[in-house]
Design a protein around this motif. Structure first.
Motif, PDB file in Angstrom:
ATOM      1  N   ARG A 172      -3.389  18.433   1.646  1.00  0.00           N
ATOM      2  CA  ARG A 172      -2.367  18.058   0.677  1.00  0.00           C
ATOM      3  C   ARG A 172      -2.404  18.989  -0.524  1.00  0.00           C
ATOM      4  O   ARG A 172      -1.368  19.352  -1.083  1.00  0.00           O
ATOM      5  CB  ARG A 172      -2.578  16.614   0.252  1.00  0.00           C
ATOM      6  CG  ARG A 172      -1.518  16.107  -0.712  1.00  0.00           C
ATOM      7  CD  ARG A 172      -1.689  14.621  -0.945  1.00  0.00           C
ATOM      8  NE  ARG A 172      -2.970  14.326  -1.557  1.00  0.00           N
ATOM      9  CZ  ARG A 172      -3.205  14.406  -2.881  1.00  0.00           C
ATOM     10  NH1 ARG A 172      -2.245  14.778  -3.707  1.00  0.00           N
ATOM     11  NH2 ARG A 172      -4.391  14.115  -3.372  1.00  0.00           N
TER      12      ARG A 172
ATOM     13  N   LYS B 177       0.838  -1.201   0.000  1.00  0.00           N
ATOM     14  CA  LYS B 177       0.000   0.000   0.000  1.00  0.00           C
ATOM     15  C   LYS B 177       0.875   1.253   0.000  1.00  0.00           C
ATOM     16  O   LYS B 177       0.584   2.234  -0.698  1.00  0.00           O
ATOM     17  CB  LYS B 177      -0.914   0.001   1.218  1.00  0.00           C
ATOM     18  CG  LYS B 177      -2.005  -1.063   1.175  1.00  0.00           C
ATOM     19  CD  LYS B 177      -2.870  -0.981   2.414  1.00  0.00           C
ATOM     20  CE  LYS B 177      -3.961  -2.054   2.385  1.00  0.00           C
ATOM     21  NZ  LYS B 177      -4.814  -2.015   3.604  1.00  0.00           N
ATOM     22  N   ARG B 178       1.926   1.226   0.806  1.00  0.00           N
ATOM     23  CA  ARG B 178       2.815   2.385   0.858  1.00  0.00           C
ATOM     24  C   ARG B 178       3.500   2.614  -0.488  1.00  0.00           C
ATOM     25  O   ARG B 178       3.650   3.754  -0.925  1.00  0.00           O
ATOM     26  CB  ARG B 178       3.871   2.187   1.940  1.00  0.00           C
ATOM     27  CG  ARG B 178       3.317   2.240   3.361  1.00  0.00           C
ATOM     28  CD  ARG B 178       4.435   2.066   4.356  1.00  0.00           C
ATOM     29  NE  ARG B 178       3.932   2.128   5.732  1.00  0.00           N
ATOM     30  CZ  ARG B 178       4.697   1.961   6.813  1.00  0.00           C
ATOM     31  NH1 ARG B 178       5.998   1.729   6.657  1.00  0.00           N
ATOM     32  NH2 ARG B 178       4.171   2.027   8.013  1.00  0.00           N
ATOM     33  N   VAL B 179       3.863   1.500  -1.117  1.00  0.00           N
ATOM     34  CA  VAL B 179       4.499   1.639  -2.420  1.00  0.00           C
ATOM     35  C   VAL B 179       3.548   2.249  -3.422  1.00  0.00           C
ATOM     36  O   VAL B 179       3.913   3.139  -4.210  1.00  0.00           O
ATOM     37  CB  VAL B 179       5.023   0.276  -2.903  1.00  0.00           C
ATOM     38  CG1 VAL B 179       5.473   0.364  -4.358  1.00  0.00           C
ATOM     39  CG2 VAL B 179       6.184  -0.179  -2.032  1.00  0.00           C
ATOM     40  N   GLU B 180       2.300   1.770  -3.399  1.00  0.00           N
ATOM     41  CA  GLU B 180       1.320   2.333  -4.321  1.00  0.00           C
ATOM     42  C   GLU B 180       1.076   3.801  -4.037  1.00  0.00           C
ATOM     43  O   GLU B 180       0.972   4.626  -4.964  1.00  0.00           O
ATOM     44  CB  GLU B 180       0.013   1.541  -4.201  1.00  0.00           C
ATOM     45  CG  GLU B 180       0.116   0.109  -4.703  1.00  0.00           C
ATOM     46  CD  GLU B 180      -1.162  -0.670  -4.469  1.00  0.00           C
ATOM     47  OE1 GLU B 180      -2.076  -0.099  -3.820  1.00  0.00           O
ATOM     48  OE2 GLU B 180      -1.252  -1.821  -4.921  1.00  0.00           O
ATOM     49  N   LEU B 181       0.992   4.158  -2.721  1.00  0.00           N
ATOM     50  CA  LEU B 181       0.770   5.557  -2.359  1.00  0.00           C
ATOM     51  C   LEU B 181       1.945   6.428  -2.791  1.00  0.00           C
ATOM     52  O   LEU B 181       1.772   7.511  -3.353  1.00  0.00           O
ATOM     53  CB  LEU B 181       0.537   5.677  -0.853  1.00  0.00           C
ATOM     54  CG  LEU B 181       0.291   7.091  -0.299  1.00  0.00           C
ATOM     55  CD1 LEU B 181      -0.960   7.691  -0.951  1.00  0.00           C
ATOM     56  CD2 LEU B 181       0.124   7.059   1.216  1.00  0.00           C
ATOM     57  N   ARG B 182       3.143   5.929  -2.535  1.00  0.00           N
ATOM     58  CA  ARG B 182       4.326   6.706  -2.918  1.00  0.00           C
ATOM     59  C   ARG B 182       4.456   6.783  -4.435  1.00  0.00           C
ATOM     60  O   ARG B 182       4.915   7.799  -4.961  1.00  0.00           O
ATOM     61  CB  ARG B 182       5.574   6.067  -2.314  1.00  0.00           C
ATOM     62  CG  ARG B 182       5.645   6.233  -0.800  1.00  0.00           C
ATOM     63  CD  ARG B 182       6.930   5.699  -0.243  1.00  0.00           C
ATOM     64  NE  ARG B 182       6.995   5.884   1.211  1.00  0.00           N
ATOM     65  CZ  ARG B 182       8.016   5.490   1.974  1.00  0.00           C
ATOM     66  NH1 ARG B 182       9.060   4.896   1.393  1.00  0.00           N
ATOM     67  NH2 ARG B 182       7.988   5.684   3.270  1.00  0.00           N
ATOM     68  N   THR B 183       4.029   5.716  -5.104  1.00  0.00           N
ATOM     69  CA  THR B 183       4.074   5.764  -6.562  1.00  0.00           C
ATOM     70  C   THR B 183       3.149   6.847  -7.092  1.00  0.00           C
ATOM     71  O   THR B 183       3.501   7.603  -8.011  1.00  0.00           O
ATOM     72  CB  THR B 183       3.696   4.404  -7.143  1.00  0.00           C
ATOM     73  OG1 THR B 183       4.593   3.415  -6.646  1.00  0.00           O
ATOM     74  CG2 THR B 183       3.764   4.428  -8.651  1.00  0.00           C
TER      75      THR B 183
ATOM     76  N   ARG C  87       2.199   9.461  -5.414  1.00  0.00           N
ATOM     77  CA  ARG C  87       2.781  10.764  -5.068  1.00  0.00           C
ATOM     78  C   ARG C  87       3.931  11.115  -6.013  1.00  0.00           C
ATOM     79  O   ARG C  87       4.090  12.285  -6.398  1.00  0.00           O
ATOM     80  CB  ARG C  87       3.268  10.745  -3.620  1.00  0.00           C
ATOM     81  CG  ARG C  87       2.128  10.698  -2.595  1.00  0.00           C
ATOM     82  CD  ARG C  87       2.680  10.718  -1.192  1.00  0.00           C
ATOM     83  NE  ARG C  87       1.596  10.683  -0.196  1.00  0.00           N
ATOM     84  CZ  ARG C  87       1.785  10.627   1.129  1.00  0.00           C
ATOM     85  NH1 ARG C  87       3.029  10.593   1.592  1.00  0.00           N
ATOM     86  NH2 ARG C  87       0.763  10.599   1.950  1.00  0.00           N
ATOM     87  N   LEU C  88       4.742  10.124  -6.354  1.00  0.00           N
ATOM     88  CA  LEU C  88       5.824  10.379  -7.289  1.00  0.00           C
ATOM     89  C   LEU C  88       5.300  10.791  -8.650  1.00  0.00           C
ATOM     90  O   LEU C  88       5.868  11.680  -9.294  1.00  0.00           O
ATOM     91  CB  LEU C  88       6.714   9.139  -7.418  1.00  0.00           C
ATOM     92  CG  LEU C  88       7.636   8.835  -6.226  1.00  0.00           C
ATOM     93  CD1 LEU C  88       8.354   7.514  -6.429  1.00  0.00           C
ATOM     94  CD2 LEU C  88       8.649   9.955  -6.025  1.00  0.00           C
ATOM     95  N   LYS C  89       4.205  10.144  -9.080  1.00  0.00           N
ATOM     96  CA  LYS C  89       3.623  10.540 -10.360  1.00  0.00           C
ATOM     97  C   LYS C  89       3.133  11.976 -10.294  1.00  0.00           C
ATOM     98  O   LYS C  89       3.338  12.766 -11.231  1.00  0.00           O
ATOM     99  CB  LYS C  89       2.487   9.606 -10.719  1.00  0.00           C
ATOM    100  CG  LYS C  89       2.936   8.190 -11.080  1.00  0.00           C
ATOM    101  CD  LYS C  89       1.756   7.330 -11.437  1.00  0.00           C
ATOM    102  CE  LYS C  89       2.206   5.903 -11.813  1.00  0.00           C
ATOM    103  NZ  LYS C  89       1.051   5.037 -12.154  1.00  0.00           N
TER     104      LYS C  89
ATOM    105  N   GLN D 281       0.550  21.287  -1.827  1.00  0.00           N
ATOM    106  CA  GLN D 281       0.923  21.186  -3.236  1.00  0.00           C
ATOM    107  C   GLN D 281       0.881  22.550  -3.911  1.00  0.00           C
ATOM    108  O   GLN D 281       1.794  22.935  -4.651  1.00  0.00           O
ATOM    109  CB  GLN D 281      -0.003  20.203  -3.939  1.00  0.00           C
ATOM    110  CG  GLN D 281       0.237  20.099  -5.432  1.00  0.00           C
ATOM    111  CD  GLN D 281      -0.785  19.209  -6.111  1.00  0.00           C
ATOM    112  OE1 GLN D 281      -1.619  18.595  -5.448  1.00  0.00           O
ATOM    113  NE2 GLN D 281      -0.747  19.148  -7.420  1.00  0.00           N
TER     114      GLN D 281
END
Length: 905
Positions: free
Chosen positions: A478, A323-329, A331-333, A482
C-alpha cells in the motif's frame, strides 16, 4: 447494550419504513386500478354513445329521405289529383322518384278503399288491397296528417321483411282520399348495422313510443314481439331527451342484463338503442382488475420476503460493514492528506523547480512517516543518476567525505535495482543478507528499512527515482502504491513548473528576437484587430503599444477610424477575403512602406488571423530613383558616345550636300549677273526703237550669254539644291530624334521606320565597310519606346561594322537586317559576317563595362544597356555567334507590348 438497542431501533425503523412503503404501494395501486376501471368504463360508454349517435343519424337520414319522398308525392298529387292521371303516368311518376333512394323497396298509391292504384315496381299494377292493414285503417279512421310508420312484416310477394311509411291523401273537400306508402327494406338497415357493429354481443333496437320494437339487429322476428314498457323508462321519450345509458334485461332474448345507450330521433317518434351484454362488456375489465390485484398481492409478498431476508443479512453484515466504513474512513483521511499535500505542492511558491522537489520530498516523508529520503533524476540514454534532493535529516547524520551527486547505473547497489528491474524495491530488514546489496560507504547514515520506486513519464521511460528509509512500521505494498501515486502527481506538477519556466524563457527569447527584427511585424485576429507587434512597429508609427493594441490595419495606415474608403484597399481585409498572401507599396507619412500580409488558417482552412510585415522602403526607392537618373544619364552618354563615333560620317554626309549646294549657289550668282546684262540690253534696244535690228541684237546677245543653257541649268540647280536641303533636314531630324534625352512614353511605333531612321544615321559608317541588305516581313505597329529601340539597333549596327573591320578580309562585308512575326513576338535579326565571338566572350558580353575593343573605341555599356532595354520591354536579346564566321543578334519584342512603361521602370 447500546449496540443492541441501536440494532433494535434500526430494525424497527426498517420495518416501519417497509410497512409505510407497502401501504403507500397498495393504496397507489388500488387507486390506479379503480381509476383504470373507471376510465375503461368511461371510454366504453363514450364509444357506445358515439355508436348510438351514428345509428340515430343514419336511421334518421334514411327515414327522412323516404319521408321527403312521400311528402313530394303528396304535394304533386294535391296539385294534380290522381284521378286526372292514367295508371301509366302514376307508375312512371312513382318509379322516377324511387330510383334516388336505395333503402326504399317500393312506392305505392292506394285510394280511399285501399285498392292499389299504382306501384313503382309493376305495370300494369296487379290487383291488391291494403284495406286489411292496420296502418291503412288508422290513416282512414283517424284522418292523420303526420306520417305513420308500420311494424315490420314479411312481404309475401318479395319474400323479405319490410316496413312502410305512409302519408294520407285528401280531396278538395278535405275528406280522406287515399294513402301514399313507401316500403322500406329491413335488409338495407341490417347490412349497415352489421358493418357498424360487428361484435356478436352488441345489438341494435329501434323502439316506438308504445314500447313496440320497430327494428332489431341482428334481425330476429321473435325479438319483434318483445314489449318494452315505456312507463319504466319515461325519460326515453321526453321532449328534451339527452343521450343516456341504463341497464335493462328485456331486450335480451335470454333475459340477461344488458348495458343500453339511447339516442332519440328528431324527425320520427323513435329511439335508437345500442346495447351490449353486460357480462361480455364488463368481464374483461373485471378480469384485468383481478389480475392487477393478484399482481399486487404477489409483489407485496415478495417485498415482505425480501425485507425479511435483508433484515437477517443486515444483522450479520453490520459488523463487517462497520469495519469497512472505518477502513474506508481511514483511507479517505489518508487520501485527504495526500490531496492536501499535492495542493500544497502545487501552490508552493518556489522560485526553482529543485526547491519545489525539496518541498515535495518533505511532504512525502511526513505522510509516510519515514526518516530519510531522496530524489534522483535519471537519464536513460546516459544510464546516469543526478541527485536533486536529500531530506534535511541526512546531512547532519551523514559522515561520508565528499559525497557524490552523479552516479552511473552500473556502479549503484540495491537502490539502482529499481531502474534495472524497472519496479519498486522494498527491504524491511536492511541489516539482513540480500544478494542485491553491495554495501554503502563508511559514514553513510544507518538504514533499517528501505523503499525505492522508479518514476515513469508518459512514454514509459524512467525519469526519476525516489527513495525512503527508516520508518517505524514496515513498508507495505500500500505504501508502494501510495508513493507511486503521490510521485506521479508531484512529477506532473514538477514537469508543469519546468515547462512554465521554459515557456517563460522562450517567451522572453521570442519577444527579444521579435523586437530585434528591423521591420515592423504585426499580428491581427480574424476581425483585423491588432493583437501583438514588435518594437519596430511602435517606432514606425510613433505610438505606444497600448495605443496600438486593438487598432485595425486601415486605422493605422489611413489615420482615421471611419476610413470606409481605406477599408476597400486594406491589405488585411483583402487577405481575409482571398485567404492568400498579398503585397503592396503604400506611401504613408512621407515614407514608402513595402507591406506583406500572410493569412493564418486553421485546420478547416478558415481565416483566424494574419501576420503583417512592414518594411520602410523609402531609402531603397530613393536610391532607385537616383539609379534611374544615373541610368538615364548613362544611356544619354552612350547615345552621345555613339553619335561621337558617327560624328565624322555624319559630318561627311552633311558636307556633301553642303558642297554642291554652295557650288550651285555660285553658279546661280553668275547666271543672275547674265540675266541682269540681258535685261539691260533689252531695255536699250527697246528705247532705240529699231525692231529688226533689235531682234537681231537680242538673238546675238542670247547666243553670247548662253541664255538658253542658263535657263535649263537653273532648274537643275534648284532641284539639286532642294534635294540637298531635304537630305540635310532628314539627317538632322534623325539625329535629333536619336539624341534627345527626354523620357518618352510608350507609343505605337512602326519598327521598319525605326530601322530605316537608325540606318540613315549610321549609313556613312556602313557604306564603306559592308553591303546592307534589308529583308522586311509583315510586322504590325506595336507599343514601345522608339528612342530606346533605336539605341539598341544603333549599338548592334556599330558593333556589326566594327566586327567586319576586325575580320580584316580586305573586301566589303555583309550586314543583313531581317524582320518577321513569330508566335506573338516581333523579331528583328541583325546578322553580319564579321570576326564573331568565342563562347567565353558570349557569356560576358551583357556584363556592364565588359568590352573586347581597344581603348577609345568602346565603353562596354552598349550591349548591357541594350539587354536592359529589351528586358524592360518584356522582350529579350539573343545572340548566336561563331568565331571567324560572324554573329547574329535577335531583338524579340512582345506584340502585346510591355507590362509597364520602360521609361518609368
Amino acid at each position: 447494550m447500546a449496540q443492541r438497542e441501536t440494532r433494535i431501533l434500526s430494525q424497527t425503523a426498517l420495518w416501519m419504513l417497509v410497512g409505510i412503503s407497502l401501504t403507500l404501494l397498495i393504496l397507489l395501486t388500488l387507486c390506479q386500478i379503480v381509476e383504470t376501471y373507471r376510465e375503461a368504463r368511461r371510454a366504453q360508454a363514450e364509444r357506445h354513445a358515439a355508436y348510438a349517435v351514428g345509428l340515430a343519424d343514419h336511421t334518421e337520414r334514411a327515414l327522412g329521405e323516404a319521408l321527403l319522398m312521400l311528402e313530394q308525392q303528396v304535394e304533386l298529387l294535391r296539385l294534380r289529383p290522381f284521378s286526372r292521371h292514367d295508371g301509366l303516368q302514376l307508375h312512371q311518376q312513382l318509379a322516377a322518384q324511387l330510383r334516388r333512394a336505395p333503402q326504399v323497396a317500393e312506392l305505392l298509391l292506394a285510394d280511399a278503399e285501399g285498392r292499389l292504384l299504382a306501384s313503382s315496381e309493376d305495370w300494369p299494377t296487379p290487383p291488391r288491397s291494403l284495406a286489411d292493414r292496420a296502418d291503412f285503417q288508422r290513416q282512414r279512421a283517424g284522418h292523420l296528417i303526420a306520417p305513420l310508420l308500420s311494424l315490420p312484416y314479411r312481404d309475401a310477394q318479395r319474400g323479405a321483411w319490410c316496413f312502410s311509411l305512409s302519408l294520407p291523401l285528401t280531396d278538395a273537400a278535405g275528406d280522406f282520399a287515399g294513402v301514399v306508402l313507401v316500403v322500406l327494406r329491413v335488409d338495407y338497415f341490417s347490412a349497415f348495422y352489421q358493418r357498424l357493429f360487428p361484435q356478436p354481443t352488441e345489438r341494435i333496437h329501434l323502439l316506438r313510443q308504445d314500447g313496440r320494437v320497430q327494428l332489431v339487429m341482428p334481425f330476429d322476428p321473435a325479438a319483434l314481439e318483445v314489449a318494452f314498457m315505456p312507463a319504466q323508462h319515461p325519460e326515453l321519450f321526453a321532449p328534451d331527451r339527452q343521450p343516456g345509458r341504463f341497464e335493462c334485461a328485456v331486450l335480451d332474448p335470454a333475459g340477461r342484463g344488458r348495458l343500453v345507450t339511447s339516442q332519440t330521433l328528431e324527425t320520427l317518434p323513435l329511439v335508437a338503442l345500442m346495447s351490449v351484454d353486460k357480462q361480455a362488456a364488463l368481464g374483461p375489465l373485471r378480469q384485468q382488475v383481478a389480475e392487477r390485484l393478484l399482481f399486487l398481492l404477489i409483489t407485496v409478498a415478495a417485498i415482505l420476503a425480501l425485507t425479511y431476508q435483508l433484515a437477517r443479512q443486515s444483522a450479520g453484515s453490520q459488523r463487517e460493514l462497520r469495519k469497512r466504513v472505518e477502513l474506508r474512513t481511514a483511507r479517505l483521511k489518508q487520501l485527504n492528506r495526500e490531496l492536501a499535500a499535492l495542493v500544497d505542492i502545487g501552490q508552493h511558491a518556489a522560485d526553482d523547480v529543485q526547491l519545489l522537489l525539496d518541498f515535495a520530498l518533505d511532504k512525502i516523508l511526513y505522510l509516510t512517516g519515514s526518516q530519510y529520503g531522496y530524489i534522483y533524476h535519471y537519464n536513460e540514454e546516459r544510464r546516469e543518476f543526478t541527485l536533486n534532493s536529500w531530506s534535511k535529516e541526512v546531512l547532519p547524520d551523514c559522515q561520508v567525505m565528499q559525497p557524490q551527486t552523479i552516479y552511473q547505473l552500473e556502479k549503484t547497489g540495491i537502490w539502482g535495482e529499481a531502474v534495472r528491474q524497472r519496479k519498486p524495491i522494498m527491504l524491511n530488514d536492511f541489516a539482513a543478507e540480500h544478494p542485491l546489496k553491495k554495501g554503502y560507504p563508511a559514514g553513510h547514515v544507518p538504514l533499517r528499512r528501505f523503499l525505492t520506486v522508479p518514476i515513469f513519464d508518459g512514454r514509459g521511460q524512467i525519469v526519476a527515482v525516489v527513495g525512503l528509509a527508516n520508518r517505524e512500521q514496515p513498508y507495505r505494498q500500500r505504501d508502494v502504491r501510495q508513493l507511486r501515486l503521490m510521485m506521479d502527481g508531484v512529477w506532473k506538477i514538477y514537469r508543469q513548473r519546468e515547462l512554465e519556466q521554459q515557456l517563460s524563457r522562450a517567451a522572453s527569447q521570442w519577444q527579444a528576437s521579435f523586437d530585434a527584427i528591423i521591420d515592423a511585424v504585426l499580428l491581427y485576429d480574424d476581425q483585423g484587430r491588432l493583437l501583438r507587434c514588435n518594437r519596430a512597429t511602435t517606432r514606425l508609427f510613433k505610438r505606444d503599444f497600448k495605443e496600438l493594441l486593438g487598432m485595425r490595419c486601415r486605422e493605422l495606415l489611413a489615420g482615421a477610424r471611419t476610413a470606409t474608403a481605406a477599408e476597400a484597399s486594406c491589405l488585411v481585409c483583402a487577405c481575409r477575403r482571398q485567404k492568400s498572401s498579398i503585397e503592396g507599396l503604400l506611401q504613408h507619412d512621407g515614407r514608402w512602406l513595402q507591406i506583406r500580409v500572410d493569412p493564418i488558417l486553421d485546420g478547416a482552412d478558415a481565416f483566424v488571423g494574419a501576420v503583417q510585415v512592414i518594411h520602410d522602403d523609402s531609402q531603397r526607392i530613393a536610391n532607385e530613383e537616383k539609379l534611374q537618373f544615373t541610368q538615364a544619364q548613362l544611356l544619354q552618354s552612350e547615345k552621345l558616345a555613339s553619335i561621337g563615333q558617327l560624328a565624322a560620317g555624319i559630318a561627311h554626309e552633311i558636307n556633301n550636300p553642303l558642297s554642291f549646294i554652295s557650288s550651285n549657289l555660285a553658279n546661280l550668282k553668275n547666271y543672275i549677273s547674265r540675266y541682269d546684262q540681258q535685261v539691260a540690253g533689252l531695255e536699250q534696244l527697246v528705247l532705240a526703237g529699231d525692231g529688226v535690228e533689235a531682234a537681231e541684237k537680242i538673238a546675238d546677245q542670247r547666243r553670247r550669254l548662253k541664255f538658253d543653257y542658263i535657263q535649263q541649268d537653273v532648274q537643275d540647280l534648284l532641284a539639286e539644291s532642294t534635294e540637298g536641303c531635304e537630305r540635310l533636314k532628314r539627317i538632322v531630324e534623325d539625329l535629333k530624334t536619336f539624341a534627345r534625352s527626354d523620357q518618352a512614353q510608350l507609343e505605337e511605333v512602326d519598327l521598319h521606320q525605326c530601322l530605316d531612321s537608325t540606318i540613315n544615321i549610321a549609313w556613312n559608317q556602313i557604306k564603306y565597310v559592308a553591303r546592307l541588305e534589308r529583308d522586311y516581313g509583315q510586322l504590325p505597329r506595336l507599343w514601345c519606346n522608339a528612342q530606346q529601340i533605336n539605341q539598341v539597333i544603333l549599338n548592334l549596327l556599330i558593333n556589326a561594322v566594327q566586327a567586319i573591320e576586325a575580320a580584316g578580309r580586305g573586301e566589303a562585308g555583309l550586314i543583313r537586317v531581317q524582320t518577321r512575326r513569330q508566335e506573338g513576338w516581333a523579331v528583328i535579326e541583325l546578322r553580319d559576317n564579321g570576326c564573331g565571338m568565342s563562347e567565353a566572350v558570349q557569356k560576358r558580353i551583357f556584363e556592364p563595362f565588359f568590352t573586347t575593343k581597344e581603348v577609345g573605341k568602346g565603353t562596354g555599356l552598349g550591349l548591357s544597356i541594350s539587354y536592359d532595354i529589351l528586358k524592360k520591354h518584356g522582350g529579350r536579346l539573343t545572340v548566336d555567334s561563331r568565331a571567324g564566321e560572324g554573329s547574329c543578334f535577335g531583338l524579340w519584342l512582345p506584340l502585346s507590348g510591355p507590362v509597364s512603361s520602360p521609361a518609368t521602370d
